[in-house]
Design a protein around this motif. Sequence first.
Motif, short mmCIF file in Angstrom:
data_model
loop_
_atom_site.label_atom_id
_atom_site.label_comp_id
_atom_site.label_asym_id
_atom_site.label_seq_id
_atom_site.Cartn_x
_atom_site.Cartn_y
_atom_site.Cartn_z
N TYR A 1 -11.36 37.36 -2.38
CA TYR A 1 -11.36 36.61 -3.64
C TYR A 1 -10.99 37.53 -4.80
O TYR A 1 -11.52 38.65 -4.92
CB TYR A 1 -12.74 36.02 -3.89
CG TYR A 1 -13.02 34.72 -3.18
CD1 TYR A 1 -12.30 34.34 -2.05
CD2 TYR A 1 -14.01 33.87 -3.64
CE1 TYR A 1 -12.56 33.16 -1.39
CE2 TYR A 1 -14.29 32.67 -2.99
CZ TYR A 1 -13.56 32.32 -1.87
OH TYR A 1 -13.82 31.15 -1.23
N ILE B 1 -22.21 34.01 -3.36
CA ILE B 1 -20.95 33.30 -3.61
C ILE B 1 -20.78 32.16 -2.61
O ILE B 1 -20.37 31.04 -2.97
CB ILE B 1 -19.76 34.28 -3.52
CG1 ILE B 1 -19.82 35.27 -4.68
CG2 ILE B 1 -18.43 33.52 -3.52
CD1 ILE B 1 -18.73 36.31 -4.65
N ARG B 2 -21.12 32.44 -1.36
CA ARG B 2 -20.98 31.40 -0.34
C ARG B 2 -21.89 30.20 -0.63
O ARG B 2 -21.55 29.06 -0.30
CB ARG B 2 -21.29 31.99 1.04
CG ARG B 2 -20.83 31.13 2.20
CD ARG B 2 -20.96 31.88 3.51
NE ARG B 2 -20.41 31.11 4.61
CZ ARG B 2 -20.39 31.53 5.87
NH1 ARG B 2 -20.88 32.73 6.16
NH2 ARG B 2 -19.88 30.80 6.82
N ASP C 1 -14.62 32.12 -10.08
CA ASP C 1 -13.92 31.31 -9.08
C ASP C 1 -12.46 31.14 -9.50
O ASP C 1 -12.18 30.58 -10.55
CB ASP C 1 -14.61 29.95 -8.94
CG ASP C 1 -14.22 29.25 -7.64
OD1 ASP C 1 -13.33 29.77 -6.94
OD2 ASP C 1 -14.80 28.20 -7.35
N LEU D 1 -22.21 38.56 -1.53
CA LEU D 1 -21.29 37.66 -0.83
C LEU D 1 -21.99 36.36 -0.43
O LEU D 1 -21.39 35.27 -0.50
CB LEU D 1 -20.71 38.36 0.40
CG LEU D 1 -19.88 39.62 0.13
CD1 LEU D 1 -19.41 40.24 1.44
CD2 LEU D 1 -18.69 39.30 -0.76
N ARG E 1 -17.90 35.94 5.33
CA ARG E 1 -17.98 36.91 4.25
C ARG E 1 -16.68 37.68 4.10
O ARG E 1 -16.31 38.06 2.97
CB ARG E 1 -19.13 37.89 4.53
CG ARG E 1 -20.51 37.25 4.49
CD ARG E 1 -21.55 38.21 5.04
NE ARG E 1 -22.89 37.64 5.04
CZ ARG E 1 -23.89 38.12 5.75
NH1 ARG E 1 -23.69 39.21 6.51
NH2 ARG E 1 -25.07 37.55 5.72
N ILE F 1 -14.46 36.00 1.72
CA ILE F 1 -14.88 36.14 0.32
C ILE F 1 -14.41 37.47 -0.24
O ILE F 1 -14.12 37.58 -1.45
CB ILE F 1 -16.40 35.99 0.21
CG1 ILE F 1 -16.84 34.60 0.69
CG2 ILE F 1 -16.88 36.22 -1.21
CD1 ILE F 1 -18.35 34.41 0.74
N PRO G 1 -15.15 29.22 1.78
CA PRO G 1 -14.99 30.33 2.72
C PRO G 1 -15.73 30.09 4.04
O PRO G 1 -16.81 29.52 4.07
CB PRO G 1 -15.58 31.52 1.97
CG PRO G 1 -16.57 30.91 1.04
CD PRO G 1 -15.97 29.61 0.62
#
Length: 244
Positions: free
Chosen positions: A28, A12-13, A80, A9, A22, A25, A19
């Motif tokens: 997603y 991704i951030r 994404d 997570l 977490r 996320i 976001p």
Amino acid sequence: MFERLTAYLDSIRARDPAPRSRWEILLYPGVWALGLHRVAHWLFTGQLFFLARLVNHLSRWLTAIDIHPGARIGRNFFIDHGFTVIGETAEIGDNVTIYQCVTLGGSNPTNGLAGKRHPTLEDGVIIGSGAQIIGPITVGRRARVGANAVVLDDVPEGATMIGLKARSTLVPAETWLREFIPYGTPCRDGQDCEEVRPDRAETLELQIAELRAEVALLRAERQQPEPPTPPVTRRVRAVRKAEG
């Protein structure tokens, strides 16, 4: 397991500023698609093909992302938005980012035998939205594929591919000074867009139009008749000619 999920997570951030936490996320579709794919792939490797396909169809219905259960995917894979298709023999390395509407498609084998027919994305690859990567080709480490590019040949390590059919901009990854480039297109963020866009058709057309206007102006000036010489000036010239 919790530490691996947290690290995923956080990865991704680091690539997506949207976001706030977490927990956000976790909603997603790309995260759900990857999680369900892990289950489908485990069933697929156990030759439980029907159950694997069932999980795959459930994932596609929930997320609009179609990942074949046979695809092999590494750590920290991030899709994404979604609307992505990944084929059976695709192989994806670590820290790969794919934006919306991307296809990792396969070629039709001429001998009719199924084999390696989908792309291989090595570590750190970024695929821009709408890109189509077709066939058993390899996209090298830290390569970038720009939006709507169609890639049919191997991509060297660190290259940026743009266009239809995609061509390399020959910008080495070492010069970017950044680990992550959104949408795989390093424009207007520490880079000159002209440096990574060899086809400057619009700019060249404007320059040609300006040159044509200048040429037309010069021709018009040359074609203008000379003004008539006043009588006094003619007499002065005649006297000077006689004296000379």
